[in-house]
Design a protein around this motif. Sequence first.
Motif, PDB file in Angstrom:
ATOM      1  N   SER A  59      -0.445  -0.865  -1.417  1.00  0.00           N
ATOM      2  CA  SER A  59      -1.525  -0.107  -1.911  1.00  0.00           C
ATOM      3  C   SER A  59      -0.891   0.458  -3.339  1.00  0.00           C
ATOM      4  O   SER A  59       0.099   1.208  -3.305  1.00  0.00           O
ATOM      5  CB  SER A  59      -2.031   0.819  -1.206  1.00  0.00           C
ATOM      6  OG  SER A  59      -2.934   1.656  -1.945  1.00  0.00           O
ATOM      7  N   ASN A 109      -5.328  -1.493  -6.550  1.00  0.00           N
ATOM      8  CA  ASN A 109      -4.927  -2.731  -5.940  1.00  0.00           C
ATOM      9  C   ASN A 109      -4.425  -2.722  -4.409  1.00  0.00           C
ATOM     10  O   ASN A 109      -3.786  -1.769  -4.234  1.00  0.00           O
ATOM     11  CB  ASN A 109      -3.757  -3.283  -6.796  1.00  0.00           C
ATOM     12  CG  ASN A 109      -3.671  -4.974  -6.543  1.00  0.00           C
ATOM     13  OD1 ASN A 109      -2.913  -5.320  -6.241  1.00  0.00           O
ATOM     14  ND2 ASN A 109      -4.885  -5.790  -7.140  1.00  0.00           N
ATOM     15  N   LEU A 110      -4.813  -3.885  -3.778  1.00  0.00           N
ATOM     16  CA  LEU A 110      -4.232  -4.041  -2.411  1.00  0.00           C
ATOM     17  C   LEU A 110      -3.817  -5.500  -2.134  1.00  0.00           C
ATOM     18  O   LEU A 110      -4.583  -6.287  -2.452  1.00  0.00           O
ATOM     19  CB  LEU A 110      -5.363  -3.447  -1.518  1.00  0.00           C
ATOM     20  CG  LEU A 110      -5.067  -3.304   0.083  1.00  0.00           C
ATOM     21  CD1 LEU A 110      -3.989  -2.179   0.151  1.00  0.00           C
ATOM     22  CD2 LEU A 110      -6.262  -2.739   0.682  1.00  0.00           C
ATOM     23  N   ALA A 111      -2.518  -5.603  -1.612  1.00  0.00           N
ATOM     24  CA  ALA A 111      -2.216  -7.041  -1.701  1.00  0.00           C
ATOM     25  C   ALA A 111      -1.016  -7.111  -0.535  1.00  0.00           C
ATOM     26  O   ALA A 111      -0.055  -6.227  -0.573  1.00  0.00           O
ATOM     27  CB  ALA A 111      -1.891  -7.573  -3.046  1.00  0.00           C
ATOM     28  N   SER A 138      -7.573 -11.202   2.970  1.00  0.00           N
ATOM     29  CA  SER A 138      -8.498 -11.658   2.220  1.00  0.00           C
ATOM     30  C   SER A 138      -8.033 -11.066   0.858  1.00  0.00           C
ATOM     31  O   SER A 138      -8.376 -11.355  -0.457  1.00  0.00           O
ATOM     32  CB  SER A 138      -9.759 -10.847   2.510  1.00  0.00           C
ATOM     33  OG  SER A 138      -9.859  -9.513   2.442  1.00  0.00           O
ATOM     34  N   THR A 139      -7.100  -9.932   0.752  1.00  0.00           N
ATOM     35  CA  THR A 139      -6.634  -9.335  -0.475  1.00  0.00           C
ATOM     36  C   THR A 139      -5.874 -10.246  -1.167  1.00  0.00           C
ATOM     37  O   THR A 139      -5.457 -10.007  -2.313  1.00  0.00           O
ATOM     38  CB  THR A 139      -5.963  -7.966  -0.078  1.00  0.00           C
ATOM     39  OG1 THR A 139      -4.858  -8.328   0.687  1.00  0.00           O
ATOM     40  CG2 THR A 139      -6.916  -7.068   0.491  1.00  0.00           C
ATOM     41  N   SER A 140      -5.492 -11.317  -0.643  1.00  0.00           N
ATOM     42  CA  SER A 140      -4.254 -12.248  -1.688  1.00  0.00           C
ATOM     43  C   SER A 140      -5.211 -13.079  -2.431  1.00  0.00           C
ATOM     44  O   SER A 140      -4.789 -14.125  -3.075  1.00  0.00           O
ATOM     45  CB  SER A 140      -3.673 -13.242  -0.393  1.00  0.00           C
ATOM     46  OG  SER A 140      -4.610 -13.950   0.322  1.00  0.00           O
ATOM     47  N   SER A 182     -11.115  -4.759  -7.663  1.00  0.00           N
ATOM     48  CA  SER A 182     -10.284  -3.876  -6.290  1.00  0.00           C
ATOM     49  C   SER A 182     -10.450  -4.851  -5.032  1.00  0.00           C
ATOM     50  O   SER A 182     -11.603  -4.920  -4.694  1.00  0.00           O
ATOM     51  CB  SER A 182     -10.868  -2.632  -6.365  1.00  0.00           C
ATOM     52  OG  SER A 182     -10.242  -1.828  -5.250  1.00  0.00           O
ATOM     53  N   GLU A 183      -9.298  -4.977  -4.536  1.00  0.00           N
ATOM     54  CA  GLU A 183      -9.349  -5.760  -3.210  1.00  0.00           C
ATOM     55  C   GLU A 183      -9.793  -4.909  -2.289  1.00  0.00           C
ATOM     56  O   GLU A 183      -9.989  -5.580  -1.058  1.00  0.00           O
ATOM     57  CB  GLU A 183      -7.979  -6.320  -2.792  1.00  0.00           C
ATOM     58  CG  GLU A 183      -7.219  -7.518  -3.788  1.00  0.00           C
ATOM     59  CD  GLU A 183      -6.976  -7.207  -5.138  1.00  0.00           C
ATOM     60  OE1 GLU A 183      -6.626  -7.806  -5.908  1.00  0.00           O
ATOM     61  OE2 GLU A 183      -6.821  -5.738  -5.443  1.00  0.00           O
ATOM     62  N   TRP A 184      -9.884  -3.678  -2.275  1.00  0.00           N
ATOM     63  CA  TRP A 184     -10.506  -2.786  -1.162  1.00  0.00           C
ATOM     64  C   TRP A 184     -11.814  -3.042  -1.136  1.00  0.00           C
ATOM     65  O   TRP A 184     -12.181  -3.261   0.216  1.00  0.00           O
ATOM     66  CB  TRP A 184     -10.531  -1.523  -1.851  1.00  0.00           C
ATOM     67  CG  TRP A 184      -9.090  -0.676  -1.818  1.00  0.00           C
ATOM     68  CD1 TRP A 184      -8.300  -0.327  -2.950  1.00  0.00           C
ATOM     69  CD2 TRP A 184      -8.234  -0.213  -0.674  1.00  0.00           C
ATOM     70  NE1 TRP A 184      -7.045   0.114  -2.671  1.00  0.00           N
ATOM     71  CE2 TRP A 184      -7.253   0.311  -1.381  1.00  0.00           C
ATOM     72  CE3 TRP A 184      -8.728   0.063   0.528  1.00  0.00           C
ATOM     73  CZ2 TRP A 184      -6.040   1.062  -0.457  1.00  0.00           C
ATOM     74  CZ3 TRP A 184      -7.513   0.827   1.438  1.00  0.00           C
ATOM     75  CH2 TRP A 184      -6.450   1.098   0.875  1.00  0.00           C
ATOM     76  N   SER A 200     -11.598  -6.615   0.872  1.00  0.00           N
ATOM     77  CA  SER A 200     -11.549  -6.511   2.239  1.00  0.00           C
ATOM     78  C   SER A 200     -12.286  -5.843   3.063  1.00  0.00           C
ATOM     79  O   SER A 200     -12.379  -6.066   4.414  1.00  0.00           O
ATOM     80  CB  SER A 200     -10.021  -5.881   2.228  1.00  0.00           C
ATOM     81  OG  SER A 200     -10.015  -4.505   2.106  1.00  0.00           O
TER      82      SER A 200
END
Length: 280
Positions: free
Chosen positions: A83, A93-95, A149-151, A159-161, A164
């Motif tokens: 994060s 960002n989240l990965a 899913s954050t990939s 934002s991958e939040w 996901s």
Amino acid sequence: MSRPDFKTVEASRPEWNPSSSFHYTQTVTPGWKVGDGANHLYDEAAAAKKHIPIDPQEQGRPAVSNYKLLISGITPRPIAFLSTRSADGKTTNLAPFSYFNVLSHDPPLFVVSFSSGTGVSKDSLRNLLESKECVINIISEHYIEAANSTSINAPYGVSEWEVSGLTPEYDCETVKCARVKESVFSIEAKLDSYKEYESRANPGRISSTVVTVEGTRFWVREDALNEEKNTIDPTVLRPMGRLGGITYGRCIEAMELPRPDFEKDLGGQEAYEKLAKKSS
């Protein structure tokens, strides 16, 4: 030759077994003694197999071949579910990153590697270098799909939040980015150092950046933590590891092997010399 649709392939496989709980087993050979070598799983057929040497920089060998080989052989790999937040706080960002591990406990040091240089960096790397902080979350079974899913190849600023559906918890004590609420174990961390590496396949191009961060706070879910606050229960953590390709692995079976003592278990220098003489 076209590959079959993944969902079709997945539908042919057994369903996830939620009753598979973390448990311990005996080792392969409980009666193994010093000097015994490989256990019975290494049989004559395996011993007869030849090994093939591979030069990672062999002319004509694409770098992606080394990537595929390494991620299928260095397994299982722990995953840093990272994060990050931009310095101005506007972008999060989240990965997941499986080029990751713990390096030291005093101080708590962790390494995360990114497949790019800082000039054309991934969103997580850009945020980390700007803000000099992050949160490392450890992925568990109960949110593996959301973590994967954050990939997604989303553009910077997305934002991958939201992608996901995971919950950002803005209660960290030493960093401004959020930890994943659903994570059993999370680590607040500050940037220690980073180094770029030049591609061997394409000289002149920066192909990777290795970042070292120092842990400043640990967050452990209460039901996973012992009274001394020094052990996390694997039956609660239920960590997921990365294998080759798009494959993940669950950790539900373990065995314990005490570290041998030179005097008590081996018999000291005299016993060692006998073993050495026997093997030679």
